[in-house]
Design a protein around this motif. Structure first.
Motif, PDB file in Angstrom:
ATOM      1  N   GLY A 131       0.761  -1.267  -0.178  1.00 56.28           N
ATOM      2  CA  GLY A 131       0.219  -0.268   0.422  1.00 56.28           C
ATOM      3  C   GLY A 131       0.792   1.281  -0.181  1.00 56.28           C
ATOM      4  N   ALA A 132       2.366   1.345   0.038  1.00 56.51           N
ATOM      5  CA  ALA A 132       3.091   2.233   0.120  1.00 56.51           C
ATOM      6  C   ALA A 132       2.942   2.996  -1.299  1.00 56.51           C
ATOM      7  CB  ALA A 132       4.260   2.200   0.584  1.00 56.51           C
ATOM      8  N   ILE A 133       2.525   3.902  -1.694  1.00 56.31           N
ATOM      9  CA  ILE A 133       3.510   5.139  -2.256  1.00 56.31           C
ATOM     10  C   ILE A 133       5.320   5.493  -2.935  1.00 56.31           C
ATOM     11  CG2 ILE A 133       3.004   7.622  -3.543  1.00 56.31           C
ATOM     12  CD1 ILE A 133       0.000   7.192  -2.066  1.00 56.31           C
ATOM     13  N   VAL A 134       5.317   4.877  -3.852  1.00 53.03           N
ATOM     14  CA  VAL A 134       6.955   4.869  -4.137  1.00 53.03           C
ATOM     15  C   VAL A 134       7.464   5.261  -5.299  1.00 53.03           C
ATOM     16  CG1 VAL A 134       7.539   2.985  -2.470  1.00 53.03           C
ATOM     17  CG2 VAL A 134       6.804   2.420  -5.280  1.00 53.03           C
ATOM     18  N   THR A 135       8.463   5.702  -5.730  1.00 51.99           N
ATOM     19  CA  THR A 135       8.932   6.389  -6.978  1.00 51.99           C
ATOM     20  C   THR A 135      10.673   5.459  -6.544  1.00 51.99           C
ATOM     21  OG1 THR A 135       9.792   8.146  -6.269  1.00 51.99           O
ATOM     22  CG2 THR A 135       7.573   7.909  -7.225  1.00 51.99           C
ATOM     23  N   VAL A 136      10.877   4.751  -8.167  1.00 53.29           N
ATOM     24  CA  VAL A 136      12.037   5.044  -8.549  1.00 53.29           C
ATOM     25  C   VAL A 136      12.782   6.048  -9.588  1.00 53.29           C
ATOM     26  CG1 VAL A 136      14.069   2.958  -9.167  1.00 53.29           C
ATOM     27  CG2 VAL A 136      11.584   2.077  -7.981  1.00 53.29           C
ATOM     28  N   GLN A 137      13.810   6.734  -9.576  1.00 52.81           N
ATOM     29  CA  GLN A 137      14.429   7.017 -10.028  1.00 52.81           C
ATOM     30  C   GLN A 137      16.074   6.901 -10.389  1.00 52.81           C
ATOM     31  OE1 GLN A 137      14.336  11.774  -8.564  1.00 52.81           O
ATOM     32  NE2 GLN A 137      13.870  11.995 -10.721  1.00 52.81           N
ATOM     33  N   SER A 138      15.926   7.114 -11.528  1.00 50.46           N
ATOM     34  CA  SER A 138      17.430   6.211 -12.042  1.00 50.46           C
ATOM     35  C   SER A 138      18.332   7.936 -11.950  1.00 50.46           C
ATOM     36  CB  SER A 138      17.714   5.819 -13.543  1.00 50.46           C
ATOM     37  OG  SER A 138      16.880   6.838 -14.166  1.00 50.46           O
ATOM     38  N   SER A 139      19.640   7.589 -11.876  1.00 50.00           N
ATOM     39  CA  SER A 139      20.598   8.944 -11.971  1.00 50.00           C
ATOM     40  C   SER A 139      20.686   9.488 -13.031  1.00 50.00           C
ATOM     41  CB  SER A 139      21.627   7.951 -11.636  1.00 50.00           C
ATOM     42  OG  SER A 139      22.738   7.310 -12.644  1.00 50.00           O
ATOM     43  N   ASP A 140      20.495   8.662 -13.885  1.00 49.40           N
ATOM     44  CA  ASP A 140      20.683  10.309 -15.312  1.00 49.40           C
ATOM     45  C   ASP A 140      19.426  11.024 -15.509  1.00 49.40           C
ATOM     46  OD1 ASP A 140      18.687   8.217 -16.079  1.00 49.40           O
ATOM     47  OD2 ASP A 140      19.509   7.304 -17.791  1.00 49.40           O
TER      48      ASP A 140
END
Length: 142
Positions: A131-140
């Motif tokens: 149920g968590a709201i997460v983001t994944v962001q690459s270094s570029d």
């Protein structure tokens, strides 16, 4: 589910003649499985091979992926999961003690986590399922 992968050059020995050569390694998340693959072709003896399905990386593979691609960041939206919920999700994915899970959950809740893109996507799947709201962001993209 989409396939997520990163690749990098990696030095290893040819499986046929033993010469030190550069091969390609791939860290991949596909069909819910996180694995590491190697593809090589020896310029000395001509041997070609693929090794697929390592569940843990060989020495230096993770570092090679990070060196080639940079780290990705996993962020947790404020208030979308308690540290306990985060701990439970993290322990479903990684073999963590309670102390390790608590420290990792606190880090996630305060400033986020960094690792390879695939590692962060694996954690994101477990956290979203909780149920968590997460983001994944690459270094570029940072």
């Amino acid at each position: 589910m989409n396939t997520v992968l990163e690749s990098a050059p990696y030095m290893t020995e040819c499986i046929e003649c033993g010469s030190l050569i550069e091969v390609t390694i791939v860290e991949v998340l596909t069909a819910g499985t996180h694995q590491w693959d190697i593809e090589g072709e020896c310029p000395k003896c001509g041997c070609r091979w693929n090794e697929c399905g390592y569940l843990t990386p060989l020495t230096g593979m993770r570092t090679a992926i990070l060196d080639a691609n940079g780290p990705s960041a996993l962020g947790l939206a404020a208030g979308s999961a308690t540290p306990v919920v985060a701990m439970q999700a993290l322990r479903k994915v990684r073999a963590l003690s309670l102390t390790e899970a608590r420290a990792m959950a606190e880090e996630l809740c305060s400033r986020g986590l960094e690792g390879t893109r695939v590692e962060m996507e694996v954690l994101a799947i477990a956290l979203r399922a909780a149920g968590a709201i997460v983001t994944v962001q690459s270094s570029d993209a940072v």
